[in-house]
Design a protein around this motif. Structure first.
Motif, PDB file in Angstrom:
ATOM      1  N   LYS A   1      39.788  30.756  88.630  1.00 20.97           N
ATOM      2  CA  LYS A   1      38.325  30.682  88.729  1.00 20.97           C
ATOM      3  C   LYS A   1      37.687  32.051  88.488  1.00 20.97           C
ATOM      4  N   LYS A   2      38.424  33.118  88.809  1.00 24.27           N
ATOM      5  CA  LYS A   2      37.907  34.471  88.590  1.00 24.27           C
ATOM      6  C   LYS A   2      38.151  34.980  87.174  1.00 24.27           C
ATOM      7  N   GLY A   3      38.901  34.202  86.369  1.00 24.37           N
ATOM      8  CA  GLY A   3      39.047  34.577  84.973  1.00 24.37           C
ATOM      9  C   GLY A   3      40.457  34.826  84.486  1.00 24.37           C
ATOM     10  N   ILE A   4      41.466  34.749  85.359  1.00 23.99           N
ATOM     11  CA  ILE A   4      42.848  34.919  84.919  1.00 23.99           C
ATOM     12  C   ILE A   4      43.357  33.596  84.352  1.00 23.99           C
ATOM     13  N   LYS A   5      44.036  33.653  83.228  1.00 25.13           N
ATOM     14  CA  LYS A   5      44.554  32.429  82.618  1.00 25.13           C
ATOM     15  C   LYS A   5      45.622  31.788  83.497  1.00 25.13           C
ATOM     16  N   SER A   6      45.862  30.509  83.259  1.00 27.29           N
ATOM     17  CA  SER A   6      46.720  29.713  84.134  1.00 27.29           C
ATOM     18  C   SER A   6      48.146  30.262  84.247  1.00 27.29           C
TER      19      SER A   6
END
Length: 306
Positions: free
Chosen positions: A261-266
């Motif tokens: 949710k903060k922007g790090i990919k899965s």
């Protein structure tokens, strides 16, 4: 009706039990000085059967032992129970250095004179709190012996050199116990007999999905389903002893979604919060294969959240 009682009603808890909880709360008000100790849990425990067992045990005056494997929500339920009953909490995390004086209290010098410093068990006993005894099967026997008179029908605490203290009517103790952790041992019969023991089940798919959606209400349904299935597949491998329980971590799963949710990919998010918690290279490869088969590594927050 407060929000917690509304939640119990939504869980399908008997109206008679909810009424008894309301009556308990009206009868036992927390002193203003300790209201800050009443927890405001981040997570909810889902499971009607366990809720009813725990609520009825507390209403009947019993102390509770929550036993079960990792990731079954023992501490979540303990905090939820304190919130439902509006009781202040004293947390005791057992380790090798916890002794009787740490639990009950000891004499100390305040700069002018010797005074008695109350320990968490004594404070809890006097003020009608819920004492959460975390990892009780890691405690030394001499530390646990002091709890015997507190936990049985006597409900008293005798401090050598001081007055005999009777427990507040609202005081309860909730112990948690994991199986098979390093440093743990079997509880002796005398201590175990002083608890109503609740065997905590693993979370089912429906309740895990509810937990994720409550924490991240904007997560897309199909993506949420994939995370739930990923967790259950890891759980299945742990149950069959293909891997250890290190990667079986609900907090880790929620943490990974939070990183996304903060922007790090899965891929990196799941590696940091789940895969990398296994330190054996072979086991890490097995967990990584399960993740790769279920969740693409390049999902970003626009794909995951609405």
């Amino acid at each position: 009706m407060n929000n917690w009682l509304v939640f119990l009603k939504e869980e399908g808890i008997s109206s008679d039990i909810i009424k008894d909880v309301e009556d308990f709360n009206k009868e036992h008000e927390t002193p203003q000085i300790y209201t800050s100790r009443i927890p405001d849990p981040k997570y909810l425990y889902y499971g009607k059967d366990i809720w009813e067992k725990a609520l009825c045990s507390i209403l009947a005056g019993e102390n509770i032992l929550l036993s079960g494997p990792k990731a079954t929500g023992k501490n979540v339920l303990a905090q939820n129970l304190a919130a439902v009953f509006e009781r202040p909490v004293w947390d005791v995390s057992f380790h090798i250095n916890v002794d009787a004086s740490w639990l009950v209290g000891t004499d100390t010098f305040d700069g002018e004179k010797v005074v008695f410093r109350q320990g968490p068990v004594l404070e809890c006993a006097i003020n009608g709190g819920f004492g959460v005894l975390d990892e009780i099967n890691m405690a030394r026997n001499e530390a646990l012996a002091v709890l015997h008179s507190v936990l049985d029908f006597r409900r008293v605490l005798d401090v050598p050199g001081y007055e005999r203290t009777s427990l507040n009517d609202a005081t309860r103790f909730i112990a948690t116990m994991n199986y098979g952790y390093a440093g743990t041992r079997d509880l002796n019969e005398a201590l175990c007999s002083r608890f109503a023991v609740i065997d905590m089940p693993v979370i089912n798919e429906e309740d895990l999905k509810r937990l994720i959606i409550r924490e991240y209400p904007d997560i897309k349904t199909d993506i949420c389903d994939q995370f739930v299935r990923l967790y259950k597949e890891i759980e299945k491998k742990a149950e069959s002893a293909e891997i250890t329980e290190r990667a079986l971590d609900i907090r880790g799963l929620l943490g990974a979604i939070g990183l996304m949710k903060k922007g790090i990919k899965s891929g990196p998010a799941i590696s940091m919060c789940i895969v990398n918690k296994t330190f054996d290279s072979y086991e890490r490869k097995l967990v990584s294969d399960v993740v790769d088969a279920r969740i693409p590594a390049d999902l970003d927050r626009e794909v995951i959240f609405a």
